[in-house]
Enzyme design. Structure first.
Site, PDB file in Angstrom:
ATOM      1  N   ARG A 164      20.052 -75.579  34.123  1.00  0.00           N
ATOM      2  CA  ARG A 164      19.430 -75.176  32.862  1.00  0.00           C
ATOM      3  C   ARG A 164      17.982 -75.641  32.753  1.00  0.00           C
ATOM      4  NH1 ARG A 164      23.143 -72.938  33.674  1.00  0.00           N
ATOM      5  NH2 ARG A 164      25.028 -72.564  32.486  1.00  0.00           N
ATOM      6  N   SER A 238      25.520 -71.781  23.065  1.00  0.00           N
ATOM      7  CA  SER A 238      25.709 -73.198  23.379  1.00  0.00           C
ATOM      8  C   SER A 238      24.484 -74.000  22.942  1.00  0.00           C
ATOM      9  CB  SER A 238      25.946 -73.399  24.877  1.00  0.00           C
ATOM     10  OG  SER A 238      27.127 -72.737  25.279  1.00  0.00           O
ATOM     11  N   GLU A 334      20.106 -77.827  24.320  1.00  0.00           N
ATOM     12  CA  GLU A 334      19.696 -76.701  25.161  1.00  0.00           C
ATOM     13  C   GLU A 334      18.727 -75.799  24.411  1.00  0.00           C
ATOM     14  OE1 GLU A 334      22.018 -73.067  27.432  1.00  0.00           O
ATOM     15  OE2 GLU A 334      22.966 -75.029  27.396  1.00  0.00           O
TER      16      GLU A 334
END
Length: 338
Positions: A164, A238, A334
């Site tokens: 990520r 998320s 995130e």
């Protein structure tokens, strides 16, 4: 002037959390040469933020600068042997690209079906799901350098991809605007059912020899079941990354919490399911003022209607604190916070 700048515009329609915030200016980029003109006119010397689908951002206040919304469109491809090189403009919706590939029999990104956002954001975040990551299929991208006013090609080795993460989130954060991405896919599918949820869904559907379409449909079904539709309930998917910890730390935690959900990364590191950590702290389905943690997936923080960005941020901080107190694990957001 070949672009139209709007002033004092609400960003509520442009973020999937549906939170209210205004921006000083916004411009919709549909042609790459508009970026060159913006540079020539000194627009990048002021604060700016690049916005795609608005699915990975939380506005906690008004933005006193220029929002650059990437909205260029187009998908092309060519075939070389068993390889397909497919190029999509940065403003294309990611899931539209997935289904373009599935419909043409191009394998490689079907496990990433229904990830929200645009193509231009895919390398920045190194998006991924169900055993596949963007870096697995990335070939090159074209990006506009807001410092020099020129375009640059980034190859895979230039991007410093990790979980990520990429060079566009670290060293080059806020410097480049990705205008197109080329992916290297295959005509020979390597079906990836490494995540058990996919196998369970395929079994439920009675599929024994899955195609890439079967995989994309199964993944889409799983995501719809687990995740709220942003058009109905504000969310950004998320909210936290799955933390990666040392095997030593993991073994100590597992003694106290034998049911912990995890995925081995290598001999020394273990990825922990952040959703499990949050759920085990009692947050799944929990309301916190105007903010609600999603009932089917604790990784998702939602705005049922009236939450502000600050309220959502505050709830995320409470979750992070609880997880650290119980497990000694630091969760990382995130979502981009503005």
């Amino acid at each position: 002037m070949i672009y139209d700048i709007q002033h004092n515009i609400s960003l509520k329609p442009y973020n999937t959390f549906g939170v209210q915030a205004n921006c000083q200016q916004i411009v919709h980029i549909e042609k790459e040469n508009q970026l060159v003109t913006l540079h020539e006119e000194g627009m990048f010397s002021k604060p700016f933020f690049v916005l795609g689908g608005g699915s990975n951002v939380l506005f906690t206040k008004d933005y006193n600068g220029l929002i650059i919304r990437v909205a260029n469109k187009g998908i092309t491809h060519f075939i070389e042997g068993n390889n397909i090189f497919i190029t999509a403009k940065g403003g294309e919706v990611w899931n539209d690209l997935v289904w373009y590939c599935v419909d043409h029999g191009f394998a490689g990104i079907e496990n990433m079906a229904l990830i929200p956002g645009t193509v231009g954001a895919s390398p920045v975040q190194n998006i991924g799901a169900y055993g596949t990551e963007l870096m697995d299929v990335f070939y090159v991208c074209e990006a506009f350098d807001t410092m020099t006013g020129t375009f640059k090609t980034f190859h895979k080795e230039d991007c410093a991809f990790t979980y990520r993460d990429s060079i566009f989130k670290t060293k080059y954060k806020g410097k480049f605007i990705i205008t197109s991405v080329t992916y290297k896919l295959s005509l020979q599918a390597k079906i990836n059912t490494s995540y058990g949820a996919i196998n369970a869904e395929l079994e439920r559907r009675g599929v024994k020899s899955p195609t890439i379409k079967d995989i994309a449909e199964a993944v889409s079904s799983i995501r719809v079941e687990k995740l709220p539709d942003p058009s109905q309930v504000g969310n950004a998917g998320s909210f936290f990354k799955n933390p990666v910890i040392s095997a030593l730390q993991f073994n100590a935690i597992k003694l106290q919490h034998p049911n912990i959900v995890f995925y081995p990364v290598d001999n020394e590191n273990i990825k922990i399911a952040a959703g499990w950590l949050i759920e085990d702290c009692g947050w799944k389905g929990k309301s916190d003022g105007n903010v609600v943690v999603w009932k089917n997936q604790a990784l998702v923080i939602t705005n049922p209607g009236n939450a502000t960005g600050i309220e959502i941020y505050t709830t995320s901080s409470k979750i992070m604190n609880d997880v650290y107190k119980k497990f000694g694990i630091h969760l990382e957001r995130e979502v981009n916070i503005l």
